[in-house]
Structures are given as C-alpha cells and as structure tokens.
Motif scaffolding. Structure first.
Motif, PDB file in Angstrom:
ATOM      1  N   THR A   3       0.846  -1.185   0.000  1.00  0.00           N
ATOM      2  CA  THR A   3       0.000   0.000   0.000  1.00  0.00           C
ATOM      3  C   THR A   3       0.876   1.227   0.000  1.00  0.00           C
ATOM      4  OG1 THR A   3      -1.726  -1.168   1.236  1.00  0.00           O
ATOM      5  CG2 THR A   3      -1.813   1.245   1.227  1.00  0.00           C
TER       6      THR A   3
ATOM      7  N   LEU B 207       1.281   4.894   0.596  1.00  0.00           N
ATOM      8  CA  LEU B 207       0.642   6.032   1.254  1.00  0.00           C
ATOM      9  C   LEU B 207       0.997   7.359   0.599  1.00  0.00           C
ATOM     10  CD1 LEU B 207       1.042   5.038   5.019  1.00  0.00           C
ATOM     11  CD2 LEU B 207      -0.993   4.820   3.583  1.00  0.00           C
TER      12      LEU B 207
ATOM     13  N   ARG C 218      -8.763   5.275  -0.228  1.00  0.00           N
ATOM     14  CA  ARG C 218      -8.769   5.730   1.155  1.00  0.00           C
ATOM     15  C   ARG C 218      -8.900   4.553   2.110  1.00  0.00           C
ATOM     16  NH1 ARG C 218     -12.354  10.794   2.853  1.00  0.00           N
ATOM     17  NH2 ARG C 218     -10.723  11.701   1.554  1.00  0.00           N
ATOM     18  N   GLU C 219      -9.720   3.561   1.726  1.00  0.00           N
ATOM     19  CA  GLU C 219      -9.917   2.398   2.593  1.00  0.00           C
ATOM     20  C   GLU C 219      -8.597   1.648   2.804  1.00  0.00           C
ATOM     21  OE1 GLU C 219     -11.662   3.159  -0.028  1.00  0.00           O
ATOM     22  OE2 GLU C 219     -13.609   3.745   0.823  1.00  0.00           O
TER      23      GLU C 219
ATOM     24  N   ALA D 110      -5.544   2.856   2.467  1.00  0.00           N
ATOM     25  CA  ALA D 110      -4.631   3.701   3.248  1.00  0.00           C
ATOM     26  C   ALA D 110      -4.993   3.661   4.723  1.00  0.00           C
ATOM     27  CB  ALA D 110      -4.671   5.130   2.720  1.00  0.00           C
ATOM     28  N   GLU D 111      -6.310   3.690   5.031  1.00  0.00           N
ATOM     29  CA  GLU D 111      -6.735   3.668   6.431  1.00  0.00           C
ATOM     30  C   GLU D 111      -6.404   2.332   7.086  1.00  0.00           C
ATOM     31  OE1 GLU D 111     -10.847   4.742   6.388  1.00  0.00           O
ATOM     32  OE2 GLU D 111     -10.424   6.901   6.252  1.00  0.00           O
ATOM     33  N   ARG D 112      -6.552   1.224   6.333  1.00  0.00           N
ATOM     34  CA  ARG D 112      -6.180  -0.079   6.887  1.00  0.00           C
ATOM     35  C   ARG D 112      -4.684  -0.115   7.222  1.00  0.00           C
ATOM     36  NH1 ARG D 112      -9.719  -2.058   2.834  1.00  0.00           N
ATOM     37  NH2 ARG D 112      -7.930  -2.534   1.476  1.00  0.00           N
TER      38      ARG D 112
ATOM     39  N   VAL E  27      -2.710   2.480   7.938  1.00  0.00           N
ATOM     40  CA  VAL E  27      -2.439   3.344   9.084  1.00  0.00           C
ATOM     41  C   VAL E  27      -2.874   2.671  10.378  1.00  0.00           C
ATOM     42  CG1 VAL E  27      -3.068   5.528  10.189  1.00  0.00           C
ATOM     43  CG2 VAL E  27      -2.514   5.479   7.750  1.00  0.00           C
ATOM     44  N   GLU E  28      -4.043   2.018  10.365  1.00  0.00           N
ATOM     45  CA  GLU E  28      -4.524   1.344  11.566  1.00  0.00           C
ATOM     46  C   GLU E  28      -3.621   0.179  11.951  1.00  0.00           C
ATOM     47  OE1 GLU E  28      -6.870   0.367  14.880  1.00  0.00           O
ATOM     48  OE2 GLU E  28      -6.546   2.191  13.723  1.00  0.00           O
TER      49      GLU E  28
ATOM     50  N   ARG F  96      -0.705   1.713  13.589  1.00  0.00           N
ATOM     51  CA  ARG F  96      -1.032   2.193  14.938  1.00  0.00           C
ATOM     52  C   ARG F  96      -1.005   1.054  15.953  1.00  0.00           C
ATOM     53  NH1 ARG F  96      -4.692   2.243  18.641  1.00  0.00           N
ATOM     54  NH2 ARG F  96      -6.038   0.825  17.470  1.00  0.00           N
TER      55      ARG F  96
END
Length: 500
Positions: A474, A476, A483-484, A486-488, A490-491, A494
């Motif tokens: 992915t 970034l 967006r989905e 990228a959010e996966r 980032v999560e 985290r």
C-alpha cells in the motif's frame, strides 16, 4: 619580568615579519592577504575540488597517501620550521609531525568506509523502497589554525576535509605562517598537478581570517580562544556558514586514594609542562583525594623541578601570554594559595620555569581561565565525587584524566565527567587515537575533528530512496491508493506501535 621578542607586525602594509620567540631574530616576511586575494584562493580551490571529486575514493586516497609519505620523508624539514616559529624543541616538533601523519593516514584510508554510500533499513512505512545514505563534500573549507601545534591541530581539519572530498583554504596563525606555507607547498609537490590548487594558504592577521570566513567558503574550522571564536561566529552568521570551533580547555586530572601516584605524577607533569603548557587539552587543574594529596604534590614538585626550559620545552610563543601567566600566579597567591615550586619569579622571558600551586581558590582566574603556561594547580578534595563536581564546574569541557586503583572505577568516574575526551590512567590518550573524535562543549567550542565524526564534520548527509517495484503493498504517497486501503495500513501501523 624581562622583555619579550616583538610579535609579528606589518612592515609596509602588504607583508609582515615573523620573529623567533627565543631571540627575536627575523625568520621571514609573509604577505598580508586581503579579501580579494582570499576570494581568489577560494575560487581556485573550488575549481580544483571539482577535479578532486571526479578522482573518486581511490584517486583521493592515493593522492593523500602520497602526500603523507612525502611529509614523512620531509619530517626534519617540517619539524625545523615548527621549532623555528614556535620555539619548541625539535624533538617535540618531530613528535607533532608524526601525530599529524597518523591522522592523515587514517583519514585517507577510512574516508570511503565512513562516507561511502550504504544501505540503511527502510522500515515498514516505506515498503517497496530501498533506502540509501550517502555523503557529499561540503565544498571548500576555510581552516583558521593556531600557533601552539601548527601542524597537528590544523591537520585535524585539513586532512579530514580533504579526505571527505573538499578543497581547503588555510589561514595559519600570524606566528607560524611559514609552517602553513610549507604544508601547502608539500601537498602541491606530492599530488598530481591537477590538484595543486586544492589546498591553498593565505597569510595575515585577524583581518585575513575574517575575510576567509566571509569569502564564500562552505564551512569554517577554527581553533583559538573563545573570544576570537565568537567574532568568527558573528561573521559566519551573516551568510549562515557553518562553523566548527575548538576553543581550548581547563583540563582536570582526578586522582583517587588508591591510584598509582608515581604514574599520576609523571602524567601530570608531562601534561602540564610539555610545550610550555601551551596545549589546549593540557593539564591545568588536579583534584586529589586528601589522603594522598600531600604525597602526590611532593612527587609532582620533585619531577617538575628537574625540567629545564629551553631543553625540555620552549618559550612562550605568544609574547602576551606571559602576562596572563603572571596575572594568574599573583592573583592565586594573593588569594591564599601557596607555591611549593616556583612563583612570579619563574617568569624569565621568554621562558616560564615550572610552577606548582596548591590550595588555589576555585573562583580564582588560575582555576577558571586558561592559563596556557607551565603551571599546574593541585587541590585536595574529600573524595572522587567532589573531584567530579569541581572538574565539571569549569566553563570549559574539553579533556580530562582519571587515576584510580582499578580501571573499572576509572571508567565509572569518566562516565560522570562532561569533558569531550577522558583518559583513564594517562593524559591526552585520546589525541593519539585517530579513530576517536576530538572536541568539547561550553567555552571549549563545538563540533568534532578526528575519527569518523571528523570526516562527517566536513560532509553533508544525503538521503536517497529507490522504488524497487511498481505495485505490491500500500503506497501512502499516492492518490491512486484508495482511502480504505490507506486507512487499513495506518490502523495496522497504529496497532503495531501501540503494543510493540
């Protein structure tokens, strides 16, 4: 106090005479280079630096080692020039040249290993990219050198700057211009003709140094007093030119109750008296645990009394320094100290005979300011903890030494000192190790010469990433990534850092 030889002075505005610090005899006349001449030297060095860069690591190494071998063969010639302009004995000057050769050899042989391009970990956030770290030369380095070690000290900048791929314009002290000119001419004689302009010398007084700092050089390496360093820093600040400053020290030796007192006394006397005490990292203060203080003082006095100025060390090279030594002595004695060896009568220009002080007030100039003469103050302390506290209280933080019963205890004490270099069981041991950095903090300046840190001081780090393949993972750093996704990503990151 008898009269001293006159310092260098301009003769007709374009040249100045250099005189022997021993007898005042004229040693030679040298140009006073102005701003236009300094800028021209920088321009020529910059042009040669482009050819130097094209020579690559192997070409630069070969040229620098050829220079080193030439200097080794010409050691007597260089040492005699040093002895003439500084007054130090020739055998001391030869040792100084040898130390410079050791550092030049190390810089030439290790530049590629330290500064060559290498791969570094990319990390999960940069998946799919290869990360590389590389260094490039800063360009042309302006070196402003001192008079006390006119070969070894500036070569800590000159040799490392050249090995890092830079050109160098060197402004030696007005007391030792002949040594600087000899270094530059020896370089031109030893390397291929295309590099002859790479290392050039400009001579003169403070105005020449100021002109070098504002000539367009890419970095300035300065050695001298904190006051002069501040003036150089002001000039450099106008153009945001980086400055490396080595500004002297007020180095302390700490002696524990179980230390080898004979070894400590030998080291202290050499560290305090060698080169007439005109050593930035020389010994000026000693803190000895009270139970051994008297014994240590007796040993120091006995050994220092055997020294003969003119044979074991030379005169005050800088005439005005004798007045500083006299002021420190008189103020210390007036403040309650006593001298088991020497005193104001030890000042017999151009020499200062060894002086040992005891019980000097900690706020006295002799304990706070750089004396830069063959004078050592030996004070008693309750324990090594108090010795560390007093050593660290100085505004200077260049070097220190520790003598204890065991190496482990010595290392533990060394870790608590703020000095930039610490020797355990000796003095100035780090100066002879080319892989170790040299420098201090506070009034001792900032930045490092020698070792890998010294090479990096004259290079600029460059970060390089190479995308290994398109697709996969992915990204970034692309609007093409949903967006989905990228959010996966980032999560996931985290959660990794929340629990790792």
């Amino acid at each position: 106090m008898s009269s001293l030889p006159s310092p260098p002075r301009a003769t007709d505005g374009t040249t100045f005479d250099v005189r022997s610090p021993v007898d005042g005899a004229v040693l030679g006349a040298h140009p006073v280079h102005g701003p236009a001449e300094v800028r021209e030297a920088v321009r020529r060095s910059r042009a040669a630096a482009r050819r130097w860069a094209a020579a690559g690591w192997d070409g630069r190494r070969a040229a620098l080692l050829a220079w080193k071998r030439s200097l080794a063969r010409r050691m007597d010639e260089v040492a005699e020039a040093v002895a003439a302009e500084t007054g130090k004995p020739v055998h001391d000057a030869r040792a100084e040249v040898l130390l410079a050769l050791v550092h030049l050899d190390w810089a030439a042989r290790n530049a590629r290993r330290v500064l060559g391009r290498r791969r570094v970990p990319s990390g999960p956030a940069a998946f799919g990219r290869r990360a590389l770290l590389a260094y490039r030369p800063v360009g042309v380095v302006g070196v402003i050198g001192p008079w006390n070690y006119p070969v070894h000290t500036p070569m800590g900048s000159i040799g490392y700057a050249l090995a890092a791929g830079n050109g160098v314009v060197f402004k030696p002290s007005e007391l030792t211009p002949g040594v600087g000119e000899l270094l530059a001419s020896s370089f031109a004689d030893a390397v291929p003709a295309e590099f002859a302009d790479l290392f050039l010398v400009v001579t003169g007084f403070g105005g020449t140094g100021s002109a070098l700092a504002e000539s367009g050089v890419d970095k300035v390496a300065f050695t001298g007093s904190p006051g002069t360093a501040r003036k150089v820093a002001e000039v450099c600040a106008r153009t945001l030119t980086p400055l490396l400053a080595e500004c002297g020290g007020k180095d302390a030796v700490l002696v524990g109750a179980d230390a080898d007192l004979e070894a400590a006394a030998n080291a202290i006397v050499w560290g305090a008296m060698a080169n007439a005490g005109q050593t930035c990292a020389g010994v000026e203060r000693v803190y000895a645990v009270a139970s051994v203080h008297g014994d240590l003082v007796e040993r120091i006095v006995r050994k220092a009394r055997e020294l003969t100025p003119g044979r074991h060390y030379g005169p005050m090279t800088l005439p005005s320094q004798l007045a500083v030594v006299e002021r420190h002595l008189k103020e210390a004695l007036a403040g309650g100290a006593h001298a088991p060896l020497g005193g104001p009568e030890s000042l017999r220009a151009p020499y200062v005979h060894p002086v040992v002080l005891v019980g000097v007030a900690e706020d006295a100039a002799a304990m706070r300011e750089e004396t830069f003469g063959p004078v050592v103050a030996v004070n008693a302390v309750r324990d090594l903890a108090e010795a560390v506290e007093r050593a660290n209280a100085s505004p200077y933080a260049l070097g220190a030494a520790v003598f204890t019963g065991t190496r482990e205890e010595g290392l533990a004490v060394a870790e608590r000192l703020t000095a930039g270099g610490v020797s355990v069981g000796s003095v100035l041991g780090y100066a002879a190790v080319p892989s170790l950095p040299f420098g201090g903090t506070g009034e001792s300046g900032y930045g490092r010469v020698h070792g890998a840190e010294g090479l990096r001081a004259f290079a600029s780090a460059r970060s390089i990433t190479v995308r290994r393949r398109a697709g996969g993972g992915t990204d970034l750093m692309s609007f093409a990534t949903s967006r989905e996704a990228a959010e996966r990503m980032v999560e996931l990151g985290r959660k990794l850092h929340a629990w790792r």
